[in-house]
Design a protein around this motif. Sequence first.
Motif, PDB file in Angstrom:
ATOM      1  N   ARG A   4      26.770 -54.534  14.921  1.00 40.16           N
ATOM      2  CA  ARG A   4      26.673 -53.752  13.688  1.00 40.16           C
ATOM      3  C   ARG A   4      25.953 -52.428  13.952  1.00 40.16           C
ATOM      4  O   ARG A   4      24.964 -52.389  14.676  1.00 40.16           O
ATOM      5  N   ARG A   5      26.482 -51.380  13.321  1.00 36.67           N
ATOM      6  CA  ARG A   5      25.854 -50.066  13.404  1.00 36.67           C
ATOM      7  C   ARG A   5      25.254 -49.718  12.056  1.00 36.67           C
ATOM      8  O   ARG A   5      25.821 -50.032  11.016  1.00 36.67           O
ATOM      9  N   PHE A   6      24.118 -49.008  12.074  1.00 33.36           N
ATOM     10  CA  PHE A   6      23.444 -48.621  10.846  1.00 33.36           C
ATOM     11  C   PHE A   6      22.972 -47.175  10.938  1.00 33.36           C
ATOM     12  O   PHE A   6      22.499 -46.730  11.991  1.00 33.36           O
ATOM     13  N   MET A   7      23.104 -46.451   9.835  1.00 36.37           N
ATOM     14  CA  MET A   7      22.485 -45.139   9.722  1.00 36.37           C
ATOM     15  C   MET A   7      21.004 -45.343   9.449  1.00 36.37           C
ATOM     16  O   MET A   7      20.631 -46.096   8.550  1.00 36.37           O
ATOM     17  N   ALA A   8      20.171 -44.671  10.212  1.00 37.72           N
ATOM     18  CA  ALA A   8      18.719 -44.772  10.036  1.00 37.72           C
ATOM     19  C   ALA A   8      18.125 -43.376   9.937  1.00 37.72           C
ATOM     20  O   ALA A   8      17.375 -42.937  10.821  1.00 37.72           O
ATOM     21  N   PRO A   9      18.467 -42.623   8.882  1.00 39.80           N
ATOM     22  CA  PRO A   9      17.961 -41.254   8.750  1.00 39.80           C
ATOM     23  C   PRO A   9      16.442 -41.235   8.663  1.00 39.80           C
ATOM     24  O   PRO A   9      15.837 -42.026   7.946  1.00 39.80           O
ATOM     25  N   ASP A  44      20.597 -41.812  14.005  1.00 38.84           N
ATOM     26  CA  ASP A  44      19.645 -41.059  13.181  1.00 38.84           C
ATOM     27  C   ASP A  44      20.301 -39.971  12.339  1.00 38.84           C
ATOM     28  O   ASP A  44      19.635 -39.282  11.578  1.00 38.84           O
ATOM     29  N   GLY A  45      21.616 -39.789  12.474  1.00 39.32           N
ATOM     30  CA  GLY A  45      22.304 -38.769  11.704  1.00 39.32           C
ATOM     31  C   GLY A  45      22.238 -37.386  12.312  1.00 39.32           C
ATOM     32  O   GLY A  45      22.781 -36.431  11.758  1.00 39.32           O
ATOM     33  N   HIS A  46      21.593 -37.262  13.464  1.00 44.70           N
ATOM     34  CA  HIS A  46      21.452 -35.964  14.123  1.00 44.70           C
ATOM     35  C   HIS A  46      21.941 -36.010  15.568  1.00 44.70           C
ATOM     36  O   HIS A  46      21.494 -35.225  16.403  1.00 44.70           O
ATOM     37  N   GLY A  47      22.829 -36.957  15.856  1.00 40.77           N
ATOM     38  CA  GLY A  47      23.444 -36.978  17.172  1.00 40.77           C
ATOM     39  C   GLY A  47      22.832 -37.933  18.174  1.00 40.77           C
ATOM     40  O   GLY A  47      23.196 -37.903  19.343  1.00 40.77           O
ATOM     41  N   VAL A  48      21.891 -38.782  17.746  1.00 36.59           N
ATOM     42  CA  VAL A  48      21.277 -39.752  18.656  1.00 36.59           C
ATOM     43  C   VAL A  48      21.574 -41.160  18.154  1.00 36.59           C
ATOM     44  O   VAL A  48      21.473 -41.449  16.962  1.00 36.59           O
ATOM     45  N   ARG A  69      19.889 -45.702  24.882  1.00 28.88           N
ATOM     46  CA  ARG A  69      19.897 -44.565  23.949  1.00 28.88           C
ATOM     47  C   ARG A  69      20.860 -43.519  24.483  1.00 28.88           C
ATOM     48  O   ARG A  69      20.916 -43.273  25.693  1.00 28.88           O
ATOM     49  N   HIS A  70      21.631 -42.895  23.599  1.00 26.02           N
ATOM     50  CA  HIS A  70      22.546 -41.850  24.050  1.00 26.02           C
ATOM     51  C   HIS A  70      22.892 -40.915  22.897  1.00 26.02           C
ATOM     52  O   HIS A  70      22.667 -41.231  21.730  1.00 26.02           O
ATOM     53  N   ALA A  71      23.421 -39.749  23.265  1.00 24.04           N
ATOM     54  CA  ALA A  71      23.876 -38.776  22.271  1.00 24.04           C
ATOM     55  C   ALA A  71      25.295 -39.123  21.860  1.00 24.04           C
ATOM     56  O   ALA A  71      26.081 -39.637  22.654  1.00 24.04           O
ATOM     57  N   VAL A  72      25.618 -38.843  20.598  1.00 21.19           N
ATOM     58  CA  VAL A  72      26.961 -39.104  20.084  1.00 21.19           C
ATOM     59  C   VAL A  72      27.495 -37.847  19.423  1.00 21.19           C
ATOM     60  O   VAL A  72      26.743 -37.046  18.867  1.00 21.19           O
ATOM     61  N   ALA A  73      28.798 -37.687  19.489  1.00 21.87           N
ATOM     62  CA  ALA A  73      29.445 -36.561  18.814  1.00 21.87           C
ATOM     63  C   ALA A  73      29.614 -36.897  17.346  1.00 21.87           C
ATOM     64  O   ALA A  73      29.927 -38.041  17.001  1.00 21.87           O
ATOM     65  N   PRO A  74      29.407 -35.933  16.435  1.00 24.25           N
ATOM     66  CA  PRO A  74      29.592 -36.191  15.014  1.00 24.25           C
ATOM     67  C   PRO A  74      31.022 -36.627  14.721  1.00 24.25           C
ATOM     68  O   PRO A  74      31.964 -36.156  15.353  1.00 24.25           O
ATOM     69  N   VAL A  75      31.183 -37.563  13.759  1.00 20.15           N
ATOM     70  CA  VAL A  75      32.506 -37.945  13.315  1.00 20.15           C
ATOM     71  C   VAL A  75      33.044 -36.831  12.423  1.00 20.15           C
ATOM     72  O   VAL A  75      32.382 -36.406  11.497  1.00 20.15           O
ATOM     73  N   ALA A 143      31.171 -44.397   5.020  1.00 24.99           N
ATOM     74  CA  ALA A 143      32.339 -43.720   5.587  1.00 24.99           C
ATOM     75  C   ALA A 143      32.410 -43.822   7.106  1.00 24.99           C
ATOM     76  O   ALA A 143      33.353 -43.318   7.716  1.00 24.99           O
ATOM     77  N   GLY A 144      31.416 -44.420   7.719  1.00 25.05           N
ATOM     78  CA  GLY A 144      31.436 -44.563   9.168  1.00 25.05           C
ATOM     79  C   GLY A 144      31.056 -43.303   9.908  1.00 25.05           C
ATOM     80  O   GLY A 144      31.425 -43.124  11.064  1.00 25.05           O
ATOM     81  N   ARG A 145      30.310 -42.401   9.253  1.00 18.15           N
ATOM     82  CA  ARG A 145      29.873 -41.178   9.919  1.00 18.15           C
ATOM     83  C   ARG A 145      28.583 -41.430  10.674  1.00 18.15           C
ATOM     84  O   ARG A 145      27.719 -42.188  10.222  1.00 18.15           O
ATOM     85  N   LEU A 146      28.435 -40.761  11.809  1.00 18.19           N
ATOM     86  CA  LEU A 146      27.196 -40.848  12.579  1.00 18.19           C
ATOM     87  C   LEU A 146      26.313 -39.634  12.341  1.00 18.19           C
ATOM     88  O   LEU A 146      25.286 -39.469  12.990  1.00 18.19           O
ATOM     89  N   ASP A 147      26.733 -38.771  11.405  1.00 13.93           N
ATOM     90  CA  ASP A 147      25.892 -37.662  10.992  1.00 13.93           C
ATOM     91  C   ASP A 147      25.834 -37.669   9.474  1.00 13.93           C
ATOM     92  O   ASP A 147      26.642 -38.289   8.808  1.00 13.93           O
ATOM     93  N   ILE A 148      24.825 -36.993   8.929  1.00 14.58           N
ATOM     94  CA  ILE A 148      24.607 -36.980   7.483  1.00 14.58           C
ATOM     95  C   ILE A 148      24.627 -35.539   6.997  1.00 14.58           C
ATOM     96  O   ILE A 148      23.932 -34.682   7.561  1.00 14.58           O
ATOM     97  N   PRO A 149      25.407 -35.235   5.965  1.00 14.76           N
ATOM     98  CA  PRO A 149      25.396 -33.872   5.441  1.00 14.76           C
ATOM     99  C   PRO A 149      24.002 -33.499   4.933  1.00 14.76           C
ATOM    100  O   PRO A 149      23.264 -34.344   4.426  1.00 14.76           O
TER     101      PRO A 149
END
Length: 263
Positions: A4-9, A44-48, A69-75, A143-149
């Motif tokens: 499971r993946r979770f947004m943790a802003p 974290d919503g900022h690419g990590v 831990r790794h960097a991810v590209a925004p969806v 929505a499955g985004r790894l970044d947050i507006p």
Amino acid sequence: MSVRRFMAPGADLAGESVRIEGDLFRHMVKVLRLKIDTRVRLADGHGVECAGIIQEIGRDHLTVAVEERHAVAPVGGSLRITLIQGLPKGEKMELILQKGTELGVNEVVPFQADRSVSRIPADRQDERLRRWQRIAAEAARQAGRLDIPTVQLAQGMDEAVRDTDHDLKLLLWEEERATTLQGAINVRPRPASIAVIVGPEGGLTREEAETARRTGFIPVTLGRRILRTETAGIALLAILQYLYGDLGEGENPEEGPGSSLTS
């Protein structure tokens, strides 16, 4: 079984462990009933993003021991979209934030337009911004985004357009008669960033439209079709993502459906 993946802003993912509190803690423990030793991924919503194991569950928090831990590209690809929205009545702003997030908007700038019926007192603006940011974060998770507006409140049109540096700037204006949306985008090169202005229920004044025009915004008409303020921006975001973004593209075969964030 997929992890499971979770947004943790707001969470600090840089250390050996991550402390999860608040709504996310309650969702993970009370709703999903995750247990100690469950593997999870946090973004974290900022690419990590980090992966780890739930190590501890307390009364008001849990701790995840980080294994990688790794960097991810925004969806949402490389297209950057800013929606500048005249403050609407009631809870319409929340709907705009939710649907805009689903459609890949990167920044939302609500502004107090001259004809906005809703007014946010100065002493409540920080509280309202925090609520809007939470709504955006929740919509990003769904929505499955790894970044947050990001959400930024502007006091008027001057402030809303002051720092716009986008390749394409569009102003939806009901008084424009000549320039259509199609006409405005067909004669310009493919943009990497777009800003869109939508007025409140009562529309924008001529003075506001002129302020936007002076900073490079192109007034456009949607023709005979009349859209509500909460519909106009959403409709335009969908069009722009189809033309320039990733709406309609196939799923990444390396990721598959298991790559999306949990709801």
